[in-house]
Design a protein around this motif. Structure first.
Motif, PDB file in Angstrom:
ATOM      1  N   ASN A  62       0.857  -1.195   0.000  1.00  0.00           N
ATOM      2  CA  ASN A  62       0.000   0.000   0.000  1.00  0.00           C
ATOM      3  C   ASN A  62       0.887   1.236   0.000  1.00  0.00           C
ATOM      4  OD1 ASN A  62      -1.092  -0.861   3.379  1.00  0.00           O
ATOM      5  ND2 ASN A  62       0.898  -0.098   2.760  1.00  0.00           N
ATOM      6  N   ASN A  63       1.326   1.651  -1.201  1.00  0.00           N
ATOM      7  CA  ASN A  63       2.224   2.806  -1.285  1.00  0.00           C
ATOM      8  C   ASN A  63       1.594   4.087  -0.774  1.00  0.00           C
ATOM      9  OD1 ASN A  63       3.428   1.363  -4.230  1.00  0.00           O
ATOM     10  ND2 ASN A  63       4.785   1.904  -2.548  1.00  0.00           N
ATOM     11  N   ILE A  64       0.286   4.217  -0.927  1.00  0.00           N
ATOM     12  CA  ILE A  64      -0.430   5.394  -0.450  1.00  0.00           C
ATOM     13  C   ILE A  64      -1.388   4.985   0.660  1.00  0.00           C
ATOM     14  CG2 ILE A  64      -2.172   7.133  -1.018  1.00  0.00           C
ATOM     15  CD1 ILE A  64       0.484   7.916  -2.131  1.00  0.00           C
ATOM     16  N   ILE A  65      -1.267   5.646   1.811  1.00  0.00           N
ATOM     17  CA  ILE A  65      -2.192   5.448   2.930  1.00  0.00           C
ATOM     18  C   ILE A  65      -2.830   6.805   3.211  1.00  0.00           C
ATOM     19  CG2 ILE A  65      -2.401   4.903   5.384  1.00  0.00           C
ATOM     20  CD1 ILE A  65      -0.107   2.929   5.046  1.00  0.00           C
ATOM     21  N   ILE A  66      -4.162   6.841   3.229  1.00  0.00           N
ATOM     22  CA  ILE A  66      -4.889   8.090   3.419  1.00  0.00           C
ATOM     23  C   ILE A  66      -5.620   8.061   4.756  1.00  0.00           C
ATOM     24  CG2 ILE A  66      -6.616   9.664   2.469  1.00  0.00           C
ATOM     25  CD1 ILE A  66      -6.015   8.517  -0.284  1.00  0.00           C
ATOM     26  N   TYR A  67      -5.347   9.076   5.580  1.00  0.00           N
ATOM     27  CA  TYR A  67      -5.932   9.207   6.911  1.00  0.00           C
ATOM     28  C   TYR A  67      -6.884  10.407   6.948  1.00  0.00           C
ATOM     29  CZ  TYR A  67      -1.836   6.584   8.789  1.00  0.00           C
ATOM     30  OH  TYR A  67      -0.846   5.674   9.085  1.00  0.00           O
ATOM     31  N   ASP A  68      -7.766  10.423   7.937  1.00  0.00           N
ATOM     32  CA  ASP A  68      -8.373  11.688   8.329  1.00  0.00           C
ATOM     33  C   ASP A  68      -7.492  12.308   9.415  1.00  0.00           C
ATOM     34  OD1 ASP A  68      -9.010  10.510  10.795  1.00  0.00           O
ATOM     35  OD2 ASP A  68     -11.158  10.394  10.394  1.00  0.00           O
ATOM     36  N   LYS A  69      -7.844  13.504   9.883  1.00  0.00           N
ATOM     37  CA  LYS A  69      -6.972  14.201  10.823  1.00  0.00           C
ATOM     38  C   LYS A  69      -6.864  13.508  12.183  1.00  0.00           C
ATOM     39  CE  LYS A  69      -6.967  18.615  11.246  1.00  0.00           C
ATOM     40  NZ  LYS A  69      -7.337  20.052  11.368  1.00  0.00           N
ATOM     41  N   SER A  70      -7.838  12.660  12.503  1.00  0.00           N
ATOM     42  CA  SER A  70      -7.778  11.937  13.776  1.00  0.00           C
ATOM     43  C   SER A  70      -6.866  10.720  13.698  1.00  0.00           C
ATOM     44  CB  SER A  70      -9.185  11.502  14.190  1.00  0.00           C
ATOM     45  OG  SER A  70      -9.649  10.428  13.377  1.00  0.00           O
TER      46      SER A  70
END
Length: 356
Positions: free
Chosen positions: A88-96
């Motif tokens: 998973n080269n890209i991991i996307i989070y929310d601010k929490s």
């Protein structure tokens, strides 16, 4: 990478602490590799921070990281992390720190991450040092364009000499700048369609050359006169150039191998993964410069001190740093700082919450 404390010295310290009636947290404070939750407040001169324990930590079996190289925040407020872990080269989070999405399996040398465009038309530029390319993608991972080695410049004999580390975008006209920090150390400027405009730099010790031009950003803090800030990492400096590649000035940062400059508000932020010593324990702090290019805070490092107008050499604060090898920072609208780390035992990013 081994701990700077041998097992014997650790046990000796523990025995002395018990004999003196000192609590366990004091023993841990001597270890520069302690976990985030054990770090005290860090920083200087109004730019002080506390670590948010456990931010962004995921199930490593499902969503592993290797080197966490860079982070950006999109128009929706999502935090996008680039790692060279091809599961998973890209991991996307929310601010929490909640996981929202992952994608990418094709970037074994994923290193630099730049966000361009506006609103629903935003895109990413991914530098891959193993593929010897820069890849433009949309925010779902669909590849839109590739930048191969700039053969037309006449500065490269073969593709593998090109090992790009970072990019920058001029939002005024869409021009793209690519720095080849792990290759031949040239800066190549393209128009928004991918046509080469010019190339300059190369490896050397003069003002207009580099020894690891690792990072780059378009500095638009003076709207009437935007410039380029480019890392000259092994020379412990940032160099300022005009948008057409003319050398202007140098910001000396003694002791600091800064990875890339990040502009937020009036300030420049940067991650420092090691100092002039090759000793790993000297690694790990953040540097913050004001609008006059003066260091005002060094979270995780020694307090910035100027003598006769010159910054003295900085070091990691061995008793008060939560970092191993910071590689990039992201600053959000709340002034929180997110730190991606390289060669740091496959740890997830650290979030610093600004205090006061």
């Amino acid at each position: 990478m081994s701990s700077p404390l041998s097992r014997r010295s650790f046990l000796q310290r523990g025995t002395l602490a018990v004999a003196a009636g000192i609590a366990a947290p004091t023993i841990l404070k001597a270890n520069p590799y302690r976990r985030q939750s054990e770090a005290a407040m860090i920083g200087h001169n109004g730019y002080k921070y506390r670590v948010v324990p456990g931010w962004g930590v995921l199930d490593a079996g499902k969503n592993p990281v290797n080197d966490c190289h860079e982070m950006v925040q999109d128009a929706k407020g999502r935090i996008i992390l680039l790692t060279n872990e091809t599961k998973n080269n890209i991991i996307i989070y929310d601010k929490s720190g909640k996981l929202l999405e992952t994608w990418g399996h094709e970037y074994p040398g994923a290193h630099g991450l730049t966000l361009g465009g506006e609103g629903s038309d935003q895109y990413l530029l991914i530098t891959d040092t193993d593929r010897h390319q820069v890849i433009k993608t949309d925010l779902k991972g669909r590849e839109l364009m590739k930048f191969d080695y700039p053969k037309e410049t006449g500065k490269y004999d073969f593709p593998t000499q090109f090992k790009p580390t970072e990019t920058a975008i001029n939002p005024a006209n869409g021009d793209i700048y690519i720095v080849d920090g792990y290759g031949m150390n040239y800066v190549t400027q393209y128009d928004k369609a991918g046509k080469i405009i010019r190339s300059w730099g190369g490896k050397g010790n003069s003002n207009d050359t580099f020894d690891c031009c690792h990072g780059i950003v378009v500095d638009r803090r003076t709207a009437s006169n935007p410039t380029l800030l480019i890392t000259d990492r092994r020379h412990n400096a940032l160099k300022r150039f005009s948008l057409d590649g003319k050398y202007l000035s140098t910001i000396a940062l003694p002791g600091s191998y800064i990875c890339r400059p990040v502009i937020h508000g009036d300030n420049i932020y940067g991650a420092v993964f090691r100092s002039t010593s090759d000793s790993y324990p000297d690694s790990g702090y953040i540097t913050i410069l004001d609008k006059n290019d003066k260091v005002i805070s060094t979270p995780g490092g020694t307090e910035p001190v100027y003598q006769d107008g010159k910054l003295t050499e900085q070091r990691k604060d061995m008793d008060n740093s939560p970092f191993l090898h910071p590689h990039d920072v992201l600053v959000d609208g709340d002034e929180s700082v997110y730190v991606a780390q390289w060669a740091s035992k496959k740890t997830y990013p650290i979030k610093l919450e600004r205090v006061g």
